[in-house]
Design a protein around this motif. Sequence first.
Motif, PDB file in Angstrom:
ATOM      1  N   HIS A 174       0.906  -1.237   0.058  1.00 28.53           N
ATOM      2  CA  HIS A 174       0.246  -0.030   0.037  1.00 28.53           C
ATOM      3  C   HIS A 174       0.772   1.175   0.057  1.00 28.53           C
ATOM      4  O   HIS A 174       2.101   0.941  -0.038  1.00 28.53           O
ATOM      5  CB  HIS A 174      -1.044   0.040   1.024  1.00 28.53           C
ATOM      6  N   ASP A 202      -2.527 -10.702  -5.063  1.00 32.22           N
ATOM      7  CA  ASP A 202      -3.874 -10.654  -5.666  1.00 32.22           C
ATOM      8  C   ASP A 202      -3.858 -11.358  -7.023  1.00 32.22           C
ATOM      9  O   ASP A 202      -3.189 -10.994  -8.076  1.00 32.22           O
ATOM     10  CB  ASP A 202      -4.623  -9.606  -5.538  1.00 32.22           C
ATOM     11  N   LEU A 209      -6.145  -6.142  -9.462  1.00 33.90           N
ATOM     12  CA  LEU A 209      -4.911  -6.325 -10.309  1.00 33.90           C
ATOM     13  C   LEU A 209      -3.711  -6.749  -9.146  1.00 33.90           C
ATOM     14  O   LEU A 209      -3.891  -6.179  -8.165  1.00 33.90           O
ATOM     15  CB  LEU A 209      -4.524  -5.068 -11.020  1.00 33.90           C
TER      16      LEU A 209
HETATM   17  C1  FA5 Z   1      -5.019  -0.009   2.437  1.00 30.18           C
HETATM   18  O1  FA5 Z   1      -4.401  -0.314   1.544  1.00 30.18           O
HETATM   19  C2  FA5 Z   1      -4.824   1.019   3.582  1.00 30.18           C
HETATM   20  N1  FA5 Z   1      -3.234   1.360   3.241  1.00 30.18           N
HETATM   21  C3  FA5 Z   1      -5.637   2.172   2.929  1.00 30.18           C
HETATM   22  C4  FA5 Z   1      -5.664   3.344   4.213  1.00 30.18           C
HETATM   23  C5  FA5 Z   1      -4.822   4.313   4.023  1.00 30.18           C
HETATM   24  C6  FA5 Z   1      -6.457   3.146   5.269  1.00 30.18           C
HETATM   25  C7  FA5 Z   1      -4.842   5.212   5.135  1.00 30.18           C
HETATM   26  C8  FA5 Z   1      -6.552   4.003   6.330  1.00 30.18           C
HETATM   27  C9  FA5 Z   1      -5.489   5.180   6.211  1.00 30.18           C
HETATM   28  P1  FA5 Z   1      -7.116  -1.487   1.341  1.00 30.18           P
HETATM   29  O2  FA5 Z   1      -6.117  -2.846   1.473  1.00 30.18           O
HETATM   30  O3  FA5 Z   1      -8.689  -1.593   1.699  1.00 30.18           O
HETATM   31  O4  FA5 Z   1      -6.577  -0.429   2.399  1.00 30.18           O
HETATM   32  O5  FA5 Z   1      -6.891  -1.000  -0.108  1.00 30.18           O
HETATM   33  C10 FA5 Z   1      -7.565   0.382  -0.250  1.00 30.18           C
HETATM   34  C11 FA5 Z   1      -8.012   0.470  -1.826  1.00 30.18           C
HETATM   35  O6  FA5 Z   1      -6.884   0.097  -2.800  1.00 30.18           O
HETATM   36  C12 FA5 Z   1      -8.916  -0.457  -1.981  1.00 30.18           C
HETATM   37  O7  FA5 Z   1     -10.409   0.239  -1.440  1.00 30.18           O
HETATM   38  C13 FA5 Z   1      -9.100  -0.418  -3.288  1.00 30.18           C
HETATM   39  O8  FA5 Z   1      -9.601   0.546  -4.156  1.00 30.18           O
HETATM   40  C14 FA5 Z   1      -7.544  -0.722  -3.674  1.00 30.18           C
HETATM   41  N2  FA5 Z   1      -7.157  -1.826  -3.959  1.00 30.18           N
HETATM   42  C15 FA5 Z   1      -6.667  -2.903  -3.089  1.00 30.18           C
HETATM   43  N3  FA5 Z   1      -6.230  -3.818  -3.627  1.00 30.18           N
HETATM   44  C16 FA5 Z   1      -6.595  -3.817  -5.039  1.00 30.18           C
HETATM   45  C17 FA5 Z   1      -6.279  -4.711  -5.944  1.00 30.18           C
HETATM   46  N4  FA5 Z   1      -5.662  -5.850  -6.058  1.00 30.18           N
HETATM   47  N5  FA5 Z   1      -6.561  -4.207  -7.406  1.00 30.18           N
HETATM   48  C18 FA5 Z   1      -6.959  -2.889  -7.362  1.00 30.18           C
HETATM   49  N6  FA5 Z   1      -7.296  -2.024  -6.313  1.00 30.18           N
HETATM   50  C19 FA5 Z   1      -6.839  -2.400  -5.358  1.00 30.18           C
END
Ligand code: FA5
Length: 332
Positions: A174, A202, A209
């Motif tokens: 992230h 994933d 993706l």
């Molecule tokens: C996080 O990655 C947290 N770091 C977000 C965060 C930041 C929370 C700061 C609080 C404070 P999460 O795993 O839910 O959270 O991913 C965030 C977003 O990334 C998802 O809502 C989605 O839009 C995107 N995402 C996650 N995995 C994938 C993927 N494999 N492909 C495309 N988009 C993705």
Amino acid sequence: MIEQLRNAASEAEKRLAEATDLDQLSAVDSEFLGKKSVLTGLKKQLGGLDPDQRRNAGQALNEARRRIETAVIEARTRLESGALHARYEAERLDLTEQLEQIERGHYHLVTQARDRLEDVFVGMGFRIAEGPEVETAWYNFEALNIPEWHPARGSFDTIFVDLGEPEEVMLRSHTSPVQIRTMENQEPPIYIVAPGRTFRTDTADATHLPAFNQIEGLVVDRGITLGDLAGTIDSFVHAFFGGEVKSRLRPSYFPFTEPSAEFDISTADGTWLELGGCGMVHPNVLRNCGIDPEQWQGFAFGFGIDRLAVMRHQLDDIRELVNNDVRFLRQF
Ligand code: FA5
């Protein structure tokens, strides 16, 4: 003999005027002026003439030679400039014509979304920050309040890199490590957004993706509340999607924020779509970066740029973004 010379000169002039290339010209040149030419043959006969005849014939010979040489020069000039012109024509590049024909490219859909996000946040007073795509466990997890035993580590489906200690170096899962790097290097107040590539194990499907893009937001200042977070997300959503679209926060859990929420946006058909996660920066995270949580508070958010592009253009499948089908990409 004088008659013969005049006829030879006239004949040479005629043939040179008709010559269409430099090879023909050299052939005429050697036929009329070369060693075995008519003129050289006649010149040899001069010796057998009496002095008067010899003088007249000599003058006629010079006159004939001069006429032929002049004709050769003229023909050469004509043919050479013609050949040059023909070459210029053949090699000519009409640059204006080329420019009109070439189709101008444009940025990829995801880059367009990223640029637009940056513009919106810069317009709201944020600065752009960056971090590396390969991270250590400290930045990707530990400093974010996710110790080794924490179950949340498993949920990140991390891709590890075979450098150093096992599970110590990884492709960032992230953009949240940029929070830590920013707080380590900068005193509050902090207002940054950090867009960039992120990686997880994933499997690619309609909404996932393995390599995707996120944008992180971080604010650290005095007296920051959850209201500031909600207001910032609402302003951003209006600026990015337009006035019709609403946002809402839903309680959720992230180890690095407390309280935590997921934020959704409203769609045309009245349903809600999840865009990303957010929350108030956890006091442990501030402490890990040497910031006193009694004095400073913050909020953070992170969401997927690829998913945002999918929503904005109502695509059916996120994989369209990486299939590299020019017919698809051209539409945007
Ligand atoms: C996080 O990655 C947290 N770091 C977000 C965060 C930041 C929370 C700061 C609080 C404070 P999460 O795993 O839910 O959270 O991913 C965030 C977003 O990334 C998802 O809502 C989605 O839009 C995107 N995402 C996650 N995995 C994938 C993927 N494999 N492909 C495309 N988009 C993705």
